[in-house]
Design an enzyme around this catalytic site. Structure first.
Site, short mmCIF file in Angstrom:
data_model
loop_
_atom_site.label_atom_id
_atom_site.label_comp_id
_atom_site.label_asym_id
_atom_site.label_seq_id
_atom_site.Cartn_x
_atom_site.Cartn_y
_atom_site.Cartn_z
N GLY A 1 34.59 60.71 27.00
CA GLY A 1 34.60 62.13 27.35
C GLY A 1 35.80 62.40 28.24
NE ARG B 1 10.68 -8.51 40.21
CZ ARG B 1 11.64 -8.46 41.11
NH1 ARG B 1 12.38 -7.38 41.26
NH2 ARG B 1 11.91 -9.51 41.86
NE ARG C 1 31.00 49.61 18.73
CZ ARG C 1 31.82 50.03 19.70
NH1 ARG C 1 31.44 50.99 20.51
NH2 ARG C 1 33.01 49.48 19.84
#
Ligand code: UD1
Ligand code: CA
Length: 451
Positions: free
Chosen positions: A141, A423, A15
């Site tokens: 049950g 840089r 399911r």
């Protein structure tokens, strides 16, 4: 009396409409089976046997990943719960004491309930966990009793109308002496509406042999079995609302509790504050006096006292924050250890790194830890200032008190106290912007005239 566990996890779970075995669907980041194993572990069992069948390899791997001391057995054909328990017989051959049967798809049985079942074994040979449902159409049950004594269990499919009207239902959890359990199962047949070997039949068989049987009751919410995706989502919601309540009981402030999601193992210390929309994936511990700001996601990490994380922070596995650390917005940290008082406040990625105490990592900094094949380590000392938008190309080390210029690409180690600049040097051409713009504008105007 020593205790052993048999956890049934062989069923199909059709399911769920899924390729994944039912017991491996997750609540709070852990498979249903792991939740069942965790609740069973509260009894400190000598031995735990997990019965796998559908998707056995995956189920066994998940069970062993959680606890590699358990034993797994196979049930190749799903011939019923009684048959499933019998599949554990050889593995339980040397087990002494009791055996308790749990279902892998029933994640919420509490330690208190299991302890009550164990206690009931002092006066009953077989103990069954039951709960009341006042609805004769629910397909559980039914427990048939005379006074306090349990006479037998009838499956819904086999029950008469009068039996279906009994409110006392079977949870499936059963406890008995291990040797007795297997001996009772020897007498179980498959002569019933499903053609299956029912574990539940052992109660009637026990009574016929002159043994006693008793019921311990719990709340229906505890025995919730999960069969569909909708039930899975409801179970997740139930888990989350309990986790929110218990976290608040532990002295944690949740500003908007309904928006905070916990994992099965989240731990948060007293006087911490969790803001709105925070998600805890598995493996998180947060100490006291921490603030987790809104929209943060934490997984597999440890946050020490006094730290502030977020908003919009992501702490991934292997993150270790020392006391009074600051992690700000849009910062991702993975496999990294941050020293006391370190700060990474804006837009950064810190992965596979060690950052010393009081070091400040500027906005937009990235540890370039991956070369496409291997991961490399970045090590930054204490009292370092990492300039904004620094790329730290790992493996690389920056010493104590060093400084990196903004926008640097750091490919070589930086010694202590050094300034590293990686840089291009700035070039400024006076008047050049204006001349360039004039030229481009004239070109565009010429084009327009041609049209
Ligand atoms: C079972 C009980 C029923 C109880 C209900 C509670 C029996 C015969 N019935 O019914 O009294 O009210 O649980 O939820 O026990 N499993 C195996 N191998 C099998 C069959 C089942 O490992 O051959 C496992 C399943 O993976 C599951 C558990 O046992 O974890 C229960 O099986 P399921 O088929 O869901 O039992 P129910 O019909 O719900
Ligand atoms: Ca079931």
């Amino acid at each position: 009396m020593s205790m052993n566990l048999i956890i049934l996890a062989a069923g199909q779970g059709s399911r769920m409409n899924s390729e994944r075995p039912k017991v491996l669907h997750e609540i709070a980041g852990a498979p249903l089976l792991v939740h069942a194993m965790k609740s069973g572990a509260s009894l400190e069992p000598e031995k735990t046997v997990v019965v796998a069948g559908v998707g056995a390899e995956q189920v066994e791997a998940a069970a062993l990943k959680w606890d590699d001391s358990i034993t797994t057995v196979r049930q190749d054909e799903q011939n019923g719960t009684g048959h499933a328990v019998l599949c554990a017989r050889a593995a339980m051959a040397d087990a002494i004491g009791d055996a308790l049967v749990l279902y892998g798809d029933t994640p919420f049985i509490t330690p208190e309930t299991l302890a009550a079942m164990q206690a009931a074994r002092t006066y009953a040979d077989v103990v069954v966990l039951g709960f009341d449902v006042h609805d004769p159409t629910v397909r559980y049950g039914r427990l048939v009793t005379t006074g306090e004594a349990l006479d037998k269990i009838v499956e819904f499919k086999d029950a008469t109308e009068a039996e279906r009207a009994i409110p006392l239902c079977n949870s499936g959890v059963i406890c008995a002496d291990a040797a007795t359990l297997f001996s009772l199962l020897d007498d179980v047949t498959n002569d019933n509406a499903s053609g299956e070997y029912y574990l539940t039949d052992i109660v009637g068989i026990a009574r016929a042999r002159g043994l006693s049987a008793a019921v311990v009751k719990c709340d229906e919410a505890e025995t919730l079995g999960i069969n569909t995706k909708a039930e899975l989502a409801r179970a997740e919601a139930a888990f989350q609302s309990r986790a929110r309540a218990s976290t608040q009981d532990d002295g944690v402030t949740l500003i908007a509790p309904d928006t905070v999601h916990f994992a099965h193992d989240t731990y948060i210390g007293r006087d911490s504050i969790i803001e709105q929309n925070v998600i805890f994936a598995p493996g998180v511990t947060v100490e006291s006096d921490v603030r987790i700001r809104a929209f943060s996601h934490l997984e597999g990490c440890h946050v020490s006292r006094g730290s502030i994380v977020g908003p919009y922070a992501r702490l991934r596995p292997g993150t270790e924050l020392s006391e009074d650390v600051r992690i700000g917005n849009f910062v991702e940290v993975k496999g990294a250890m941050l020293g006391e008082g370190a700060k990474v406040n804006h837009l950064s990625y810190i992965g596979d790194a060690e950052i010393g105490a009081r070091t400040n990592v500027g906005a937009g900094t990235i540890t370039c830890n991956y070369d496409g094949y291997f991961k490399h380590q970045t090590t930054i000392g204490a009292d370092v200032f990492i300039g904004s938008n620094t790329m730290l190309v790992a493996p690389v080390t920056v010493g104590d008190n060093a400084l990196t210029g903004s926008g640097s690409v750091i490919t070589e180690d930086v010694p202590a106290d050094a300034l590293a600049l990686g840089r291009a040097k700035q070039a400024t051409k006076p008047g050049l912007a204006k001349r360039l713009k004039d030229k481009l504008r004239a070109a565009k105007d010429a084009l327009k005239k041609d049209e």
